[in-house]
Design an enzyme around this catalytic site. Sequence first.
Site, short mmCIF file in Angstrom:
data_model
loop_
_atom_site.label_atom_id
_atom_site.label_comp_id
_atom_site.label_asym_id
_atom_site.label_seq_id
_atom_site.Cartn_x
_atom_site.Cartn_y
_atom_site.Cartn_z
NE ARG A 1 -6.46 -22.45 10.08
CZ ARG A 1 -6.20 -21.22 9.66
NH1 ARG A 1 -4.97 -20.80 9.56
NH2 ARG A 1 -7.18 -20.43 9.29
NE ARG B 1 -7.90 -10.60 5.44
CZ ARG B 1 -7.36 -11.41 6.36
NH1 ARG B 1 -6.52 -10.95 7.23
NH2 ARG B 1 -7.65 -12.68 6.35
P1 ADP Z 1 -7.12 -16.03 7.47
O1 ADP Z 1 -5.81 -15.43 7.03
O2 ADP Z 1 -7.08 -17.52 7.62
O3 ADP Z 1 -8.30 -15.57 6.65
P2 ADP Z 1 -7.19 -14.30 9.83
O4 ADP Z 1 -7.08 -14.88 11.19
O5 ADP Z 1 -6.09 -13.44 9.34
O6 ADP Z 1 -7.43 -15.57 8.93
O7 ADP Z 1 -8.54 -13.46 9.69
C1 ADP Z 1 -9.78 -14.03 10.01
C2 ADP Z 1 -10.91 -13.07 9.61
O8 ADP Z 1 -10.80 -11.84 10.33
C3 ADP Z 1 -10.93 -12.65 8.16
O9 ADP Z 1 -11.55 -13.61 7.31
C4 ADP Z 1 -11.74 -11.35 8.25
O10 ADP Z 1 -13.11 -11.60 8.42
C5 ADP Z 1 -11.24 -10.74 9.54
N1 ADP Z 1 -10.08 -9.85 9.28
C6 ADP Z 1 -8.82 -10.03 9.73
N2 ADP Z 1 -8.02 -9.02 9.30
C7 ADP Z 1 -8.81 -8.19 8.58
C8 ADP Z 1 -8.59 -6.99 7.86
N3 ADP Z 1 -7.39 -6.42 7.80
N4 ADP Z 1 -9.64 -6.42 7.21
C9 ADP Z 1 -10.86 -6.96 7.26
N5 ADP Z 1 -11.14 -8.10 7.90
C10 ADP Z 1 -10.14 -8.71 8.56
#
Ligand code: ADP
Length: 207
Positions: free
Chosen positions: A120, A86
């Site tokens: 959602r 990310r």
């Molecule tokens: P969305 O795509 O709806 O934001 P996710 O379920 O992918 O939801 O992620 C939810 C939360 O988990 C993110 O907003 C973040 O806080 C954390 N998160 C998930 N993946 C990562 C990542 N690769 N790096 C940092 N934080 C992460």
Amino acid sequence: MNVILFGVQGSGKGTQAKILSEKTGLKHVTTGDLFRENIENKTELGKKVLEFIEKGDLVPDKYVLEIVQDALDNLSTGFILDGFPRNPSQGEFLLKKYNIDKVVLLELTDDVSVKRLMARRLCKDCKTDYNMLYKLPKKEGICDLCGGEVIQRKDDNETAIKLRLDKFHNETEQVIKVFADKGIVCRVNADQEIGAIQKEILENLGV
Ligand code: ADP
Ligand code: ZN
């Protein structure tokens, strides 16, 4: 084959990754679910990441890299990554350790993303997805499949959604560019039906 799915919040990464995993046997690895499981089970990691997730902020890399490495090491198949990498440093970490064959970018405007996320819902128990716009549970607030309570994610509020979209445009798009420069990114319109999107993904992956 190792694949990454990218896309703004609500673009359907999780839904598509799940179907793709069932069809191909590739392992679906999703950081968001891994963190939410840790929060539900009240693990040490869960306690540490809770505040970041509820705000819609990124979890610090030190927690993310550990959980990803645990999930990817010792896999006997290829993987489908959803929610990782990310930011640029996560991208570097991944590229140093693993070979990535294909990247799928699910394209959706921010307007549609916000609309989908505000509507959602999910089952607290079996995690089945619902949506107040087009996939309502038959009985209000109750899961069709298991009878569990249908709830809204804490980070599906306007402030947290805005912050997540902002992180996507400012940090995740930099990582996507690194893969685009390698010529391995295919773009799919995410504003279509689930089946039509899946069909395009399969065509692009050549499976
Ligand atoms: P969305 O795509 O709806 O934001 P996710 O379920 O992918 O939801 O992620 C939810 C939360 O988990 C993110 O907003 C973040 O806080 C954390 N998160 C998930 N993946 C990562 C990542 N690769 N790096 C940092 N934080 C992460
Ligand atoms: Zn359920």
